[in-house]
Design an enzyme around this catalytic site. Structure first.
Site, PDB file in Angstrom:
ATOM      1  N   LYS A  62       8.828  -2.386  15.804  1.00  0.00           N
ATOM      2  CA  LYS A  62       9.208  -1.083  15.218  1.00  0.00           C
ATOM      3  C   LYS A  62      10.245  -0.383  16.108  1.00  0.00           C
ATOM      4  O   LYS A  62      11.211   0.192  15.616  1.00  0.00           O
ATOM      5  CB  LYS A  62       7.964  -0.193  15.054  1.00  0.00           C
ATOM      6  CG  LYS A  62       7.004  -0.682  13.972  1.00  0.00           C
ATOM      7  CD  LYS A  62       7.570  -0.459  12.591  1.00  0.00           C
ATOM      8  CE  LYS A  62       6.795  -1.187  11.523  1.00  0.00           C
ATOM      9  NZ  LYS A  62       7.426  -1.182  10.200  1.00  0.00           N
ATOM     10  N   ASP A 122      12.536 -12.416  -0.452  1.00  0.00           N
ATOM     11  CA  ASP A 122      12.205 -12.216   0.956  1.00  0.00           C
ATOM     12  C   ASP A 122      13.401 -11.511   1.621  1.00  0.00           C
ATOM     13  O   ASP A 122      14.545 -11.917   1.406  1.00  0.00           O
ATOM     14  CB  ASP A 122      11.966 -13.586   1.605  1.00  0.00           C
ATOM     15  CG  ASP A 122      11.358 -13.476   2.987  1.00  0.00           C
ATOM     16  OD1 ASP A 122      11.932 -12.777   3.849  1.00  0.00           O
ATOM     17  OD2 ASP A 122      10.301 -14.086   3.213  1.00  0.00           O
ATOM     18  N   TYR A 124       3.833  -5.812  17.758  1.00  0.00           N
ATOM     19  CA  TYR A 124       4.095  -5.099  16.508  1.00  0.00           C
ATOM     20  C   TYR A 124       4.850  -3.800  16.794  1.00  0.00           C
ATOM     21  O   TYR A 124       5.871  -3.490  16.171  1.00  0.00           O
ATOM     22  CB  TYR A 124       2.782  -4.813  15.774  1.00  0.00           C
ATOM     23  CG  TYR A 124       2.904  -3.772  14.680  1.00  0.00           C
ATOM     24  CD1 TYR A 124       3.555  -4.073  13.483  1.00  0.00           C
ATOM     25  CD2 TYR A 124       2.391  -2.476  14.839  1.00  0.00           C
ATOM     26  CE1 TYR A 124       3.689  -3.119  12.478  1.00  0.00           C
ATOM     27  CE2 TYR A 124       2.519  -1.519  13.848  1.00  0.00           C
ATOM     28  CZ  TYR A 124       3.172  -1.844  12.669  1.00  0.00           C
ATOM     29  OH  TYR A 124       3.305  -0.895  11.685  1.00  0.00           O
ATOM     30  N   TYR A 168       0.829  -1.220   0.000  1.00  0.00           N
ATOM     31  CA  TYR A 168       0.000   0.000   0.000  1.00  0.00           C
ATOM     32  C   TYR A 168       0.862   1.267   0.000  1.00  0.00           C
ATOM     33  O   TYR A 168       0.816   2.074  -0.936  1.00  0.00           O
ATOM     34  CB  TYR A 168      -0.929  -0.054   1.219  1.00  0.00           C
ATOM     35  CG  TYR A 168      -1.711   1.215   1.498  1.00  0.00           C
ATOM     36  CD1 TYR A 168      -2.321   1.936   0.461  1.00  0.00           C
ATOM     37  CD2 TYR A 168      -1.858   1.680   2.809  1.00  0.00           C
ATOM     38  CE1 TYR A 168      -3.042   3.091   0.735  1.00  0.00           C
ATOM     39  CE2 TYR A 168      -2.586   2.821   3.084  1.00  0.00           C
ATOM     40  CZ  TYR A 168      -3.161   3.533   2.047  1.00  0.00           C
ATOM     41  OH  TYR A 168      -3.875   4.679   2.316  1.00  0.00           O
ATOM     42  N   SER A 175       6.260   3.712  13.131  1.00  0.00           N
ATOM     43  CA  SER A 175       4.840   3.937  13.410  1.00  0.00           C
ATOM     44  C   SER A 175       4.670   4.725  14.701  1.00  0.00           C
ATOM     45  O   SER A 175       5.512   4.629  15.617  1.00  0.00           O
ATOM     46  CB  SER A 175       4.163   2.570  13.547  1.00  0.00           C
ATOM     47  OG  SER A 175       2.922   2.679  14.183  1.00  0.00           O
TER      48      SER A 175
END
Ligand code: NAD
Ligand code: UD1
Length: 352
Positions: A154, A60, A150, A13, A126
């Protein structure tokens, strides 16, 4: 040809929008994406949009040998690292999957990049790194204290990058961009958010309701300490976000930062409630959106709002697009995606 920039996650995205802006600025993106959360047809649409042929390696980031081959074949001056898993809920269920892909993958990638000669690394971080803070707006001097796996990946990746670039003799400089809530799509409607699994975020869920794939939007609580009681977020247009990457990269490659590692918020400094987002969609669509009031979602905070001044000062960037732009572009993209059959049950339908 301009400088080559390795873009991991470049078919995703945000990465796909970064690729468009890199091309517009005269860079040559080299995409590494293993298609774990992207369609191969994004590449064709990107080529149509940028009017140039693009290089994509289906590799990957945990595959050291393959990455070495990529950088031997196409040496890159910069790296924009977006490849990661990003679902908070799943990271609680399967933390090691997240530490493996996000953290172990980054260690391998950064090492291969540094050994290949280094350069500038722009890293996708983030607002999650700030954790559950109740002071707003959030600025970069606040403590990093993530409260889910998560967010921890980060925070760890930021630390790993900072340590790498500060090591004696390091050839790499690092910049971490802490995104607030990305939304919207390219105004060509050729690329946009295209969730493979059931989405968790407000914008794609609203779209699913609007196109009849979901019965109703459940508003997760209206008793927060916010003007209308619903959750408030600093939504940022994905094209603004993508442009910030290019401006940041340029500054990094020009040696424009005082520190070898810098972290910057990417937000607008303006926040909207769930009800304001829904109203904006209703205005755009010209019809009401089915909605019901539900309980608070566990782990949600009332407000997320960026202090965006550091990015303005460091890279001369401020967001140019507002909520109606995000809603209009999302809705236009949804129309195109449906027309191509991207969201039909048959997943094999390809975009033109
Ligand atoms: P996305 O899933 O659309 O894009 C990530 C891309 O990386 C996908 O195309 C996927 O196929 C690829 N990828 C994942 N693991 C890989 C691996 N091991 N090797 C190679 N490719 C791999 O997600 P996005 O929304 O574009 O997010 C991009 C980055 O921005 C992520 O790092 C994410 O954590 C971060 N971020 C996203 C948001 C958000 O709301 N979308 C918010 C803050 C930060
Ligand atoms: C989520 C992610 C976060 C990610 C961010 C941006 C979680 C817990 N957090 O946070 O990791 O960085 O997106 O992509 O998944 N809402 C509803 N109904 C819905 C969906 C959302 O009312 O069906 C509300 C939420 O309560 C929130 C707002 O909409 O107030 C935005 O939600 P969302 O898009 O999921 O973003 P975040 O909660 O900020």
């Amino acid at each position: 040809m301009g400088k080559k920039i390795l873009v991991t996650g470049g078919l995703g995205y945000i990465g796909s929008h970064v690729v468009v802006e890199l091309c517009a600025a005269g860079y040559e993106p080299v995409i590494v994406d293993n298609l774990s959360n992207a369609r191969a047809s994004v590449l064709e649409r990107l080529e149509r949009l940028t009017q140039q042929s693009l290089t994509h390696y289906d590799v990957d980031i945990r595959n050291r040998a393959a990455l070495e081959t990529v950088l031997e074949r196409t040496p890159c001056a910069g790296l924009i690292h977006l490849a990661a898993f990003k679902a908070v809920g799943e990271s609680v269920e399967a933390p090691l999957k997240y530490y493996d892909n996000n953290v172990a993958g980054s260690v391998t990638l950064f090492d291969v990049f540094e050994r290949a000669g280094g350069g500038g690394i722009v890293f996708s971080s983030s607002a999650m790194v700030y954790g559950d803070v109740k002071v707003f707006p959030l600025h970069e001097g606040m403590p990093v204290q993530p409260n889910n796996p998560y967010g921890s990946t980060k925070a760890m990746m930021e630390q790993i990058l900072a340590d790498l670039v500060n090591a004696p003799g390091a050839k790499t400089l690092g910049l971490s961009l802490r995104y607030f809530n990305p939304a919207g799509a390219h105004d060509s409607a050729l690329i946009g958010e295209d969730p493979k699994d059931r989405p968790n975020n407000l914008f794609p869920i609203v779209v699913q309701v609007a196109v009849g794939q979901r019965e109703t939007l459940t508003i997760f609580g209206d008793d927060y300490d916010t003007p209308d009681g619903t959750g408030v977020r600093d939504y940022i247009h994905v094209v603004d976000l993508a442009q910030a990457h290019v401006m940041a990269l340029r500054e990094l490659l020009n040696g424009g930062f005082e520190q070898r590692f810098t972290a910057l918020n990417l937000g607008t400094g303006t926040a909207y409630s769930v009800r304001e987002v829904v109203s904006a969609f209703e205005r755009e669509m010209g019809q009401p959106l089915p909605q019901t009031l539900g309980a608070r979602r566990s782990g949600d905070v009332a407000t997320l709002l960026a202090d965006p001044r550091a990015a303005a000062q460091a890279i001369g960037w401020t967001a140019q697009r507002d909520l109606p732009d995000m809603v209009r572009d999302t809705w236009r993209w949804a129309g195109a995606a449906r027309q191509w059959g991207l969201w039909d049950d048959d997943d094999s339908a390809a975009a033109p």
